[in-house]
Structure formats: C-alpha cells, structure tokens
Design a protein around this motif. Structure first.
Motif, mmCIF file in Angstrom:
data_model
loop_
_atom_site.group_PDB
_atom_site.id
_atom_site.type_symbol
_atom_site.label_atom_id
_atom_site.label_comp_id
_atom_site.label_asym_id
_atom_site.label_seq_id
_atom_site.Cartn_x
_atom_site.Cartn_y
_atom_site.Cartn_z
ATOM 1 N N VAL A 1 -2.571 -9.181 10.372
ATOM 2 C CA VAL A 1 -2.947 -7.866 9.893
ATOM 3 C C VAL A 1 -3.123 -6.979 11.117
ATOM 4 O O VAL A 1 -3.811 -7.365 12.071
ATOM 5 N N THR A 2 -2.444 -5.821 11.119
ATOM 6 C CA THR A 2 -2.490 -4.966 12.304
ATOM 7 C C THR A 2 -3.494 -3.829 12.164
ATOM 8 O O THR A 2 -3.855 -3.197 13.141
ATOM 9 N N THR A 3 -3.933 -3.543 10.944
ATOM 10 C CA THR A 3 -4.854 -2.422 10.731
ATOM 11 C C THR A 3 -6.059 -2.874 9.924
ATOM 12 O O THR A 3 -5.904 -3.524 8.877
ATOM 13 N N TYR B 1 0.458 -2.238 7.230
ATOM 14 C CA TYR B 1 -0.788 -2.714 7.829
ATOM 15 C C TYR B 1 -0.710 -4.187 8.237
ATOM 16 O O TYR B 1 -1.692 -4.764 8.678
ATOM 17 N N THR B 2 0.445 -4.797 7.992
ATOM 18 C CA THR B 2 0.595 -6.196 8.381
ATOM 19 C C THR B 2 1.905 -6.326 9.139
ATOM 20 O O THR B 2 2.776 -5.460 9.048
ATOM 21 N N SER C 1 -7.494 -1.598 5.033
ATOM 22 C CA SER C 1 -7.119 -2.812 5.764
ATOM 23 C C SER C 1 -5.813 -3.394 5.256
ATOM 24 O O SER C 1 -5.452 -3.217 4.101
ATOM 25 N N GLY C 2 -5.162 -4.141 6.121
ATOM 26 C CA GLY C 2 -3.977 -4.887 5.706
ATOM 27 C C GLY C 2 -4.372 -6.095 4.869
ATOM 28 O O GLY C 2 -5.488 -6.611 4.974
ATOM 29 N N LEU C 3 -3.425 -6.517 4.032
ATOM 30 C CA LEU C 3 -3.672 -7.605 3.078
ATOM 31 C C LEU C 3 -2.580 -8.659 3.220
ATOM 32 O O LEU C 3 -1.397 -8.335 3.295
ATOM 33 N N ALA D 1 -8.968 -4.340 0.061
ATOM 34 C CA ALA D 1 -8.199 -3.967 1.248
ATOM 35 C C ALA D 1 -7.876 -2.469 1.222
ATOM 36 O O ALA D 1 -7.995 -1.784 2.237
ATOM 37 N N PHE E 1 0.841 -1.206 0.000
ATOM 38 C CA PHE E 1 0.000 0.000 0.000
ATOM 39 C C PHE E 1 0.871 1.249 0.000
ATOM 40 O O PHE E 1 0.581 2.225 -0.696
#
Ligand SMILES: Cc1cc2nc3c(=O)[nH]c(=O)nc-3n(C[C@H](O)[C@H](O)[C@H](O)COP(=O)(O)OP(=O)(O)OC[C@H]3O[C@@H](n4cnc5c(N)ncnc54)[C@H](O)[C@@H]3O)c2cc1C
Ligand SMILES: Nc1ncnc2c1ncn2[C@@H]1O[C@H](COP(=O)(O)O)[C@@H](O)[C@H]1O
Lengths: 261, 320
Positions: free
Chosen positions: B142-144, A223-224, B109-111, B104, A98
């Motif tokens: 996934v943290t977010t 995000y991960t 969101s995290g993917l 995502a 991202f």
C-alpha cells in the motif's frame, strides 16, 4: 414517478482464456477476448425483473472501461436494458477500485438513480468490494450479496447468506445493491433483443464530463502498488491409474505414503 | 513498536481461527491490538492475549447486530483514530472485505484484499495474493495511508505468544449511514460437527458425478474417515444436492488444505480457482480426459461409486 435503475457492468478478460499481466503489472487486456462479466449478467437480470414488476421503470447500464467495453453494454442492452453510459478515457488505465468507484459515483449521480445494482464481484479483479465503496461514496444504504430480493414501496429487501448466518435485510431507496450468482439465471438475448440493442442510446463520457482530474484515477492515482507477479509453476504431472478393482487400494497406499492415513 | 489493529471475527465471544492467524501475522509488523465488537469481550480476551494481543479495544452496541456492515466501519474508524496503527488487518470474509473497503475509503488508505501471506517490508507490509484462478502469485504494498489488508483463512498457522491483552472500552459514535440497512432477522448456520471448510487440513469434494443429494452420503463417509471437511462443485450446489456454504471455487470458498480429494468433478477453471493451491490433490473421475487430472498428484480413472466406498473402507482398516 419512474423508477430509475442503474446497473454497473464490467468488461473483463474471458476467465477461460490464458490471462496474463502486462509489463506495467496491470491486467493484460490485449491477449484475451473480453466480455461482459458473467457475474454482472445476474445484476442485469435482477434489474430487468425489478423493472418488469414496477409500473414505470428505466434501466441504464454503466461501464467504466476501454473502447471495447461497449460490447458489455450492448450485451446488457440486448438482454433488455434501455440505455447505456460508457465512461472511457486514456487516463483511466490502471485505475484501482477507489478510482473506479469515484468515476462510477459521478456517472451515476449524473444519470440520476433510485436503485444501483451491481454484481457480487468482477471475474478478473474479484475484490467484491466496489458496491460497498460505491454506497459509501453516494451516501446511501448498501444492501449487498443478495440471493433473493424484492423492491416495493420504496424499499429493497432480500436475503444475504453469510459465513455464520443467513440474514434478511432491508433498506429504503435510494440504495446500492449487489446480487449473487444464485439470484436467478440470466436470460439469453433474443434475436429481437439483439436487433433492438443496436438502436438503443449509448452515451460516452470522459473524465472532463464528470469534473474529474487525471490525478484522481489511473495507475498514478492508485493507492497500492504491485511489486511482482509470478506465474505459478505448472503442477508436475502426477500418477494416474485406471481402476480395475484395485483403484481404491492404490489410492489408499498413496495417501498412506504421504502420511494422510 | 507500532501497533497493528486486528479485527476480531467471533461467534458470541468464541474467537474464530482466522483471527488467531491474523494476530500471528500482525506480530511480523508490530504489536497487535485486537478490536472486538459485540458482547462477551471478556470471554474472548484470554484467547486474544494468548496469541499476542497487547490490548483489546472492545465496544458493544445493538447497532453491530441490527444493521449491516456500516456500524462496524464506524467502530474500526474510531479505533484507527485512537491508535494510529501501522496497518489494519481484517479476515477475508465477504463482510470483512466490505468493512475493510469502506474503512480504507474513509481513511484515504490503500486496500489489499484476499492476501494469503503478509511480511514486513522496507516500505510497509508486503502482501502476497493469488490471482487469475491461482495461476499467478503477486506481491503488493500500500503506497498511500494506513494499509488496510484482508487476509484469507489458513494463511499461516496460529502461534501462541502471550501478551497482556488488557480489555479497554472503545467509544464509538455512529454516523448517519450506520442505520441505513436493517437486519430484520438472522438464522445461524447449523453446525455439522465436521471441520470448517476453509480451515480443514483435508477436504473431500463431490461434483455432478455424485448424481443426487442422497449419494453425498458416500462423500461424507470418506470425509469422516479422514477427519475432513466436505466440499462441493457449483454444479452439485446448483442441483440442490449440497448447501452453498460448502461450495468450493470462484463464487464459493477458497480452500488450501494439505489434501484435496475431488470426486466426480471435471475441474473447470472456476472450480480450480478455489482449490488449486492445495498441497496435495487427488481425483476420482471416470473420464480420463477430465481437466482435473492435469492438477493431480494422484488420480484414479474409475467410477466414484466403486472407488469412494472402497477407499473409505481402506482408510478405516488402515486407521484401525
Ligand atoms: C462466473 C462463474 C462462477 C463459477 N463459480 C464456480 C464455483 O465457485 N465453483 C465451481 O465448482 N464451479 C463454478 N462455476 C461452474 C464451473 O464452470 C463448472 O460448471 C462446474 O465447476 C462444474 O461442476 P462439476 O465438475 O461438478 O460438473 P461437470 O463439469 O459436469 O463434471 C462432472 C464430472 O463428473 C464425472 N463423473 C460423472 N459420473 C461419474 C462417476 N460415476 N464416477 C466418477 N466420475 C464421474 C464426469 O466425468 C465429469 O468430469 C462457475 C461458473 C461461472 C461462469
Ligand atoms: N469498471 C467497472 N465498470 C462498471 N462496473 C464495475 C466496474 N468494476 C466493478 N464494477 C461493478 O462492481 C462489482 C464488484 O466489482 P469488484 O469489487 O471489482 O469485484 C461488479 O460486479 C460490477 O457490478
């Protein structure tokens, strides 16, 4: 009006090298030599072919990556691309797809484009999703995983081979496309090309140049989270026999012992 | 329990096996809610219910077939907004990954792509992946946002766990980008009658050593005697001897069968990337130095034109 083609290329660790993770569980880029991802050579090749077909076109190659990533740009320039853009910033370390797509989108908008060409996947991360995300970010059609393609009359069309079917797809420019490793052999840089590449312009940009903040990218912005990375145990050496007429019998006995027959 | 969205991969209402695997994995995290796009939801519903879908959110519109990827993202986004799921699971096909990625991004969101296993964790689902040509196994979370995770075929065995599977209509509004890329025509892949490469328990692959399209008949004969799928190396595919849909490796399919048989394949890193996690590996190669022998449980140094047909006869004889 000139056709503005932007090719996204990634600098990756050589897949034939011994790839590892660094302590922070990001890809270790120190231990193994880097190069232009082989799958992105196909993207450069298609961009050059489209440019050759067009009356007037300019091919810009863009990479987001560490200092050495200029090597990837030089390779693409020696194949025939016109200019390079290198986005480099210490805060980019650990950026996920991202973040990378955000940076690329900004850099591509700044450059100006009619057509963005990507590879089918990077040979290290290998998600194969960046082109789709880039299209979403830029708000233009995605025409991805093409094995055959053509650009004419402000349209891109091509063939996409999926699991269940082969599809003929098309979209109006501007668009983001990606091409597979079956789209056509990539050319080798000629000596003349290599010499010419040294004089071609490469612009270096950092996050500030793109109006981006450090928090939007990097490991922090991801995000991960990778929790663990474990090397697969080496496969234990199996039995190897030389066929002297009995090879098939011995193999069949092995398969029967393992209950496959 | 929280709900987990599962995107249904199907051919005209026939649910494909990876979706049943996803429903099985989804139950480790919450209650599976299937998202079915296209016609014939009613005919798919029993199989989905049988494997644990508490609900089937169905939408049908010409856009799903007429335009690439984005209409399906619009639909999944609508489903995610309707359900507020704990996670979204999507089969890891090329299209599945693209749908997941755009979804995502929209959800913030995290993917995670290409998971080979999935388990509940204290801080959301933990996905296992196989990376660097399967040299490493990683676990990630996934943290977010709502985790969006694509899962490879064969990651688990589908288990029945009957649930209601009530079909409900999902209302979808298509955005401006939905009709950006038109699918002008579509030719479905012809079925060979053999098992799907990614789903098969046994895969028999041929490489450059097979030396010609017509010679693939001996690979197919061995495969048929074992009830196996047929695979090919990129060298064999590039030479035009076998279709690309059968290619095993980095730019082909990843397979993880109980048994992988490599005939006339050297074992380049990009080929290994697609087969290294097979449970049992055997190879037939005339070069004893071929790297494939580093991976095998059993190897025969020999001419495949001798060994493969003889093996086929042995298998047939033993099977009676
Ligand atoms: C970016 C990238 C992506 C790639 N993706 C893939 C991929 O998805 N899948 C893939 O397979 N490759 C892929 N490759 C190509 C890969 O690097 C190898 O070139 C390819 O796997 C070689 O195929 P092969 O083993 O059939 O051929 P070769 O390496 O030529 O090996 C042929 C083998 O057959 C043996 N042989 C010959 N005759 C006989 C006989 N009569 N009996 C027994 N043995 C015999 C030889 O000893 C030899 O070991 C990729 C490469 C790149 C750069
Ligand atoms: N850091 C990067 N810089 C430029 N292009 C990239 C970068 N990462 C990925 N890409 C492009 O996106 C494609 C798919 O990448 P991926 O989704 O990472 O597999 C690649 O083939 C490249 O064309």
């Amino acid at each position: 009006m000139s056709l503005r083609i932007v090719v996204c290329v990634k600098y990756v660790p050589d897949a034939t090298g011994d790839r590892h993770f660094a302590e922070d569980l990001t890809t270790d880029r120190e231990a193994v030599d880097g190069l232009l991802s082989e799958l992105d050579e196909y993207a450069v090749e298609q961009a050059l072919r489209i440019a050759e077909e067009a009356d007037d076109a300019e091919v810009t190659v863009v990479t987001v990556g560490p200092e050495d990533a200029t090597d990837a740009l030089r390779k693409a320039l020696s194949m025939g691309a016109d200019k390079g853009v290198h986005v480099e910033d210490d805060d980019l370390h650990g950026t996920d797809v991202f973040g990378t797509s955000l940076v690329l989108a900004k850099a591509i908008e700044k450059t100006g484009y009619d057509l963005v060409v990507c590879g089918m996947a990077s040979t290290d991360g290998g998600m194969g999703v960046l082109p789709a995300i880039l299209a979403e970010r830029l708000g233009v059609p995605q025409v991805t995983l093409l094995t055959e393609l053509s650009v004419a009359d402000g349209k891109v069309s091509g063939r996409r081979d999926g699991d269940a079917a082969s599809e003929q797809v098309e979209a109006a420019l501007p668009a983001v496309i990606s091409v597979t490793d079956r789209s056509g052999e990539a050319r080798y840089p000629s000596f003349k090309g290599i010499m010419a590449a040294k004089k071609k312009p490469v612009e270096t940009l950092d996050l500030e140049d793109l109006d981006l903040e450090a928090e939007q990218v990097g490991l922090e912005g991801a995000y991960t989270k990778v929790l663990s990375a474990t090397e697969r145990p080496a496969r234990t050496a199996g039995e190897i026999v030389t066929d002297e007429g009995e090879g098939a019998k011995l193999l069949a006995a092995f398969l029967a012992e393992r209950k496959f027959i | 329990m929280a709900e987990v969205l599962v995107y249904v991969d199907h051919v005209d209402g026939a649910v494909r096996k990876p979706t049943l695997e996803l429903l099985t994995l989804a139950r480790r995290i919450g209650d599976p809610v299937a998202v079915y796009l296209g016609a014939n939801a009613e005919s798919a519903a029993p199989a989905l219910a049988e494997h644990g879908a508490v609900k089937v959110l169905a939408a049908d519109a010409p856009e799903f077939g007429d335009y690439l990827v984005v209409p399906k993202v619009d639909a999944l986004q609508a489903a995610a907004e309707a359900v507020s799921p704990a996670a979204v699971l999507i089969p890891s096909s090329a299209e599945g990954k693209e749908i997941a990625a755009r979804l995502a991004l929209r959800l913030g969101s995290g993917l995670i792509t290409d998971a080979v296993d999935l388990n509940a964790g204290d801080e959301g689902p933990v996905a296992t992946q196989s990376v660097f040509a399967a040299a490493f196994t990683t676990t990630s979370t996934v943290t977010t946002g709502t985790p969006v995770i694509t899962v490879k075929p064969n990651s688990t065995a589908p288990e029945a766990a009957p649930a209601a599977g009530t079909v409900e209509q999902l209302s979808v509004t298509f955005g401006e980008l939905a009709t950006g890329t038109k699918v002008v025509s579509r030719s479905p892949r012809e079925s060979t009658g053999r098992p799907e490469l990614t789903e098969a328990a046994i895969v028999v692959s041929g490489g450059r050593g097979v030396n010609g399209a017509e010679n693939f008949a001996i690979i197919e004969a061995l495969a048929d005697s074992l009830g196996a799928a047929v695979g090919a190396s990129r060298a064999a595919v590039d030479a035009g001897w076998y279709p690309h849909s059968n290619q095993v490796g980095q730019t082909g399919k990843t397979v993880s069968p109980q048994l992988y048989v490599a005939a006339g394949i050297s074992g380049a890193i990009q080929h290994r990337a697609g087969m290294q996690t097979s449970k049992t590996i055997v190879a037939i190669n005339k070069d004893e130095e071929a790297p494939i022998f580093e991976l095998v449980d059993y190897g025969v140094v020999g001419d495949l034109f001798e060994v493969v047909p003889a093996l086929t006869d042995e298998v047939k004889a033993r099977k009676g």
